[in-house]
Design a protein around this motif. Structure first.
Motif, mmCIF file in Angstrom:
data_model
loop_
_atom_site.group_PDB
_atom_site.id
_atom_site.type_symbol
_atom_site.label_atom_id
_atom_site.label_comp_id
_atom_site.label_asym_id
_atom_site.label_seq_id
_atom_site.Cartn_x
_atom_site.Cartn_y
_atom_site.Cartn_z
ATOM 1 N N TYR A 161 42.236 24.949 46.620
ATOM 2 C CA TYR A 161 43.524 25.529 47.024
ATOM 3 C C TYR A 161 44.671 24.854 46.260
ATOM 4 O O TYR A 161 45.567 25.525 45.735
ATOM 5 C CB TYR A 161 43.714 25.366 48.538
ATOM 6 C CG TYR A 161 45.072 25.848 49.013
ATOM 7 C CD1 TYR A 161 45.359 27.212 49.081
ATOM 8 C CD2 TYR A 161 46.064 24.944 49.370
ATOM 9 C CE1 TYR A 161 46.610 27.661 49.499
ATOM 10 C CE2 TYR A 161 47.311 25.386 49.792
ATOM 11 C CZ TYR A 161 47.577 26.746 49.855
ATOM 12 O OH TYR A 161 48.816 27.172 50.257
ATOM 13 N N CYS A 214 47.892 30.927 55.051
ATOM 14 C CA CYS A 214 48.330 30.060 53.957
ATOM 15 C C CYS A 214 49.681 29.444 54.318
ATOM 16 O O CYS A 214 50.597 30.162 54.714
ATOM 17 C CB CYS A 214 48.453 30.891 52.682
ATOM 18 S SG CYS A 214 49.224 30.005 51.315
ATOM 19 N N ASP A 217 52.649 31.159 51.788
ATOM 20 C CA ASP A 217 53.129 32.550 51.883
ATOM 21 C C ASP A 217 52.789 33.208 53.215
ATOM 22 O O ASP A 217 53.077 34.392 53.396
ATOM 23 C CB ASP A 217 52.547 33.371 50.728
ATOM 24 C CG ASP A 217 51.056 33.135 50.593
ATOM 25 O OD1 ASP A 217 50.340 33.267 51.594
ATOM 26 O OD2 ASP A 217 50.609 32.773 49.489
ATOM 27 N N CYS A 236 43.055 31.454 49.963
ATOM 28 C CA CYS A 236 44.243 32.316 50.003
ATOM 29 C C CYS A 236 44.136 33.282 48.828
ATOM 30 O O CYS A 236 44.218 32.857 47.673
ATOM 31 C CB CYS A 236 45.548 31.531 49.895
ATOM 32 S SG CYS A 236 46.942 32.684 49.786
ATOM 33 N N LYS A 238 46.147 35.278 47.654
ATOM 34 C CA LYS A 238 47.373 35.382 46.859
ATOM 35 C C LYS A 238 47.553 34.167 45.940
ATOM 36 O O LYS A 238 47.858 34.292 44.767
ATOM 37 C CB LYS A 238 48.582 35.547 47.772
ATOM 38 C CG LYS A 238 49.830 35.888 47.009
ATOM 39 C CD LYS A 238 50.919 36.433 47.882
ATOM 40 C CE LYS A 238 52.130 36.781 47.028
ATOM 41 N NZ LYS A 238 53.358 36.208 47.567
ATOM 42 N N CYS A 239 47.362 32.969 46.494
ATOM 43 C CA CYS A 239 47.597 31.743 45.708
ATOM 44 C C CYS A 239 46.449 31.394 44.766
ATOM 45 O O CYS A 239 46.672 30.774 43.732
ATOM 46 C CB CYS A 239 47.804 30.556 46.640
ATOM 47 S SG CYS A 239 49.283 30.660 47.661
HETATM 48 ZN ZN ZN Z 1 48.869 31.494 49.663
#
Ligand code: ZN
Length: 244
Positions: A161, A214, A217, A236, A238-239
């Motif tokens: 992460y 997360c 976000d 996550c 998105k990340c």
């Molecule tokens: Zn994220």
């Protein structure tokens, strides 16, 4: 399962027994314990998730599996699988795997890969990762104990992460500078983990392990058994980038 930092902390707790005479070893484990009788315990070390008890010509590794534990001068109601006895003390291990080796630990283990050793060599880990694990998913490769010695599931998830890498990315598809960042994140987080253990706050302070969203976000995390290793994974979407 205890990860490298947990084992290092156990080792630190045991340092007062270094240099003491072990009067005998016991336990229902099948390892031959006959050599461990009236011998001086020269060193207590770790290698990843193994505790190492070193004597003059031999050593014993103790690995706590999923349900393993250690008690000093206390006993559980069940029998210990391995125990070291001193004239006035005892160290008991429950549900532990032990191995007996003739020689010295350094003859058997490569300290360059141990994430919590001074000898740790990030360059060596990087080149081995790229040469031998190119076709593996990085989320699986991180659990290879001969490469990332001491990494467990929490360190795996938190460092991926932090490095913003999706665990299902193949090693060969990840840019080298991202791998370098990941290798650094593993070690840095391992030392944070060690500090957090002292206040019992590893899970509380984890960014995504055991969480639902997360922290950056607020997106819902993807949670499930991922990769070939089928360990519970938090991502996550998105990340963390999926490299392909
Ligand atoms: Zn994220």
């Amino acid at each position: 399962m205890p990860e490298g930092p947990s084992i290092l902390l156990l080792k630190n707790k045991l340092q007062r027994y270094k240099g003491k005479m072990v009067t005998e070893a016991s336990g229902y484990g099948e390892m031959d314990k006959s050599a461990i009788q009236n011998v001086k315990l020269e060193e207590i070390e770790t290698f990843g998730k193994n505790l190492i008890f070193t004597f003059k010509n031999f050593f014993v590794t103790v690995h706590l599996g999923l349900f393993g534990s250690m008690l000093v001068n206390k006993r559980k109601k069940v029998n210990a699988s391995f125990a070291l006895h001193f004239s006035d003390a005892e160290i008991n291990f429950y549900v532990a795997n032990t191995h007996f080796y003739r020689g010295r630990p350094r003859d058997f283990f490569n300290y360059k890969t141990d994430i919590l050793k001074e000898e740790y060599d990030g360059e060596f880990v990087l080149s081995t990762l790229q040469e031998k694990f190119a076709d593996k998913m990085i989320g699986d490769a991180l659990m290879e104990q001969e490469l990332f010695t001491g990494v467990g599931n929490i360190i795996r998830i938190e460092s991926l992460y932090r490095a913003k890498i999706h665990p299902d990315s193949l090693v060969k598809d990840i840019p080298e500078k991202k791998l370098v960042y990941l290798i650094e994140a593993v070690v840095n987080y391992a030392y944070e983990f060690l500090d957090q253990l002292k206040t019992d706050s590893v899970k509380e302070q984890a960014l995504i392990y055991g969480k639902k969203t997360c922290p950056k976000d607020k997106k819902e995390l993807a949670i499930g058994e991922m990769g070939r290793i089928k360990r519970k994974t938090y991502v996550c979407p998105k990340c963390q980038k999926m490299y392909q």
